[in-house]
Write an enzyme that holds these catalytic residues in place. Structure first.
Site, mmCIF file in Angstrom:
data_model
loop_
_atom_site.group_PDB
_atom_site.id
_atom_site.type_symbol
_atom_site.label_atom_id
_atom_site.label_comp_id
_atom_site.label_asym_id
_atom_site.label_seq_id
_atom_site.Cartn_x
_atom_site.Cartn_y
_atom_site.Cartn_z
ATOM 1 N N ARG A 1 -101.008 -78.957 -40.270
ATOM 2 C CA ARG A 1 -101.257 -77.866 -41.217
ATOM 3 C C ARG A 1 -101.752 -78.392 -42.563
ATOM 4 O O ARG A 1 -102.655 -77.822 -43.167
ATOM 5 C CB ARG A 1 -100.000 -77.033 -41.423
ATOM 6 C CG ARG A 1 -100.207 -75.905 -42.437
ATOM 7 C CD ARG A 1 -98.929 -75.154 -42.739
ATOM 8 N NE ARG A 1 -98.496 -74.358 -41.608
ATOM 9 C CZ ARG A 1 -97.387 -73.609 -41.628
ATOM 10 N NH1 ARG A 1 -96.632 -73.586 -42.717
ATOM 11 N NH2 ARG A 1 -97.045 -72.894 -40.576
ATOM 12 N N ASN B 1 -111.851 -55.580 -44.829
ATOM 13 C CA ASN B 1 -111.623 -55.564 -46.270
ATOM 14 C C ASN B 1 -112.668 -56.410 -46.994
ATOM 15 O O ASN B 1 -113.074 -56.072 -48.111
ATOM 16 C CB ASN B 1 -110.210 -56.051 -46.593
ATOM 17 C CG ASN B 1 -109.173 -54.951 -46.487
ATOM 18 O OD1 ASN B 1 -109.286 -53.912 -47.127
ATOM 19 N ND2 ASN B 1 -108.159 -55.171 -45.663
ATOM 20 N N ARG C 1 -103.768 -67.165 -40.907
ATOM 21 C CA ARG C 1 -103.105 -68.462 -40.928
ATOM 22 C C ARG C 1 -102.112 -68.478 -42.089
ATOM 23 O O ARG C 1 -102.430 -67.993 -43.178
ATOM 24 C CB ARG C 1 -104.100 -69.615 -41.116
ATOM 25 C CG ARG C 1 -105.213 -69.673 -40.090
ATOM 26 C CD ARG C 1 -104.706 -69.907 -38.691
ATOM 27 N NE ARG C 1 -104.017 -71.171 -38.544
ATOM 28 C CZ ARG C 1 -103.421 -71.553 -37.413
ATOM 29 N NH1 ARG C 1 -103.416 -70.738 -36.365
ATOM 30 N NH2 ARG C 1 -102.815 -72.722 -37.343
ATOM 31 N N HIS D 1 -101.289 -56.508 -47.852
ATOM 32 C CA HIS D 1 -100.303 -56.439 -46.767
ATOM 33 C C HIS D 1 -100.117 -54.980 -46.371
ATOM 34 O O HIS D 1 -100.013 -54.107 -47.245
ATOM 35 C CB HIS D 1 -98.971 -57.040 -47.212
ATOM 36 C CG HIS D 1 -97.943 -57.072 -46.132
ATOM 37 N ND1 HIS D 1 -98.004 -57.966 -45.074
ATOM 38 C CD2 HIS D 1 -96.832 -56.321 -45.926
ATOM 39 C CE1 HIS D 1 -96.982 -57.756 -44.272
ATOM 40 N NE2 HIS D 1 -96.259 -56.763 -44.765
#
Length: 209
Positions: free
Chosen positions: A66, A14, A92, A110
């Site tokens: 994180r 993409n 991630r 998505h």
């Protein structure tokens, strides 16, 4: 010229589509950087070959931390002063603070017709549910995973005999159409969000069938 930073973890197909369409169509924007969490991401070579600066923020250097990874990633992004950050196969999960930092200028695609099948294994779940159509959704990112305001969707038929790989390939081809379009609308100032609903200023179709 608006600046775009694209985040990838692998090939970033993409990302490739966005870089190519931006140049070919003369958007009022440029891809200022491609950033990966993996130093071996093949998309970095594509970006470099097209004159796009690249960087790596390796998540493995932040094992179990994180927030520290998110902070390092944000610092790299902010160096390029982008108006838009695009997730293109970035594998991630980003923390709430990171998402809020870029609220309204963070896009994702998505591989399902959200709100159906958020999360992983979308094609398998669509096939198991007996869906007659699948698709892809470009949306603004919010702290709730795969639930942000929808910018554009594409509907893809589920064909007899489809397996996950065949359906995934067809959906990915649709992503390569709608994701660059959504990014172009953003950089052209053609999108607005009202009560969680995204509107295209010029009335262009936000659904590809």
């Amino acid at each position: 010229m608006k600046r775009i930073v694209i985040l990838i973890s692998g090939r970033g197909s993409n990302m490739e589509a966005i870089v190519q369409r931006c140049a070919a169509e003369g958007w009022p924007a440029r891809v200022a950087a491609v950033v990966s969490n993996r130093p071996d991401a093949s998309g970095l070579a594509f970006a470099a070959a097209h004159g796009v600066p690249t960087a790596v923020v390796d998540h493995r250097a932040f094992a179990g931390e994180r927030e520290a990874f998110d902070a390092a990633l944000a610092a790299e992004i902010d160096r390029h002063e982008p108006e838009l950050i695009v997730l293109a196969g970035f594998m991630r999960i980003l923390g709430d603070a990171f998402v809020r930092r870029y609220a309204g200028r963070l896009l994702n695609v998505h591989p399902s017709l959200l709100p159906a099948f958020p999360g992983l294994h979308t094609h398998r779940r669509a096939l198991e549910a007996g869906c007659k159509a699948a698709g892809a959704t470009v949306h603004f990112v919010t702290p709730e995973l795969d639930h942000g305001p929808i910018v554009m969707q594409a509907v893809v038929p589920v064909l007899p005999g489809d397996d996950e790989a065949a359906l995934a390939e067809r959906v990915l081809a649709a992503e390569h159409v709608i994701y660059p379009q959504a990014v172009r609308w953003f950089v052209e100032g053609a999108l607005s969000v009202e009560n969680g609903v995204v509107h295209q200023r010029d009335g262009q179709a936000q659904l590809l069938v």
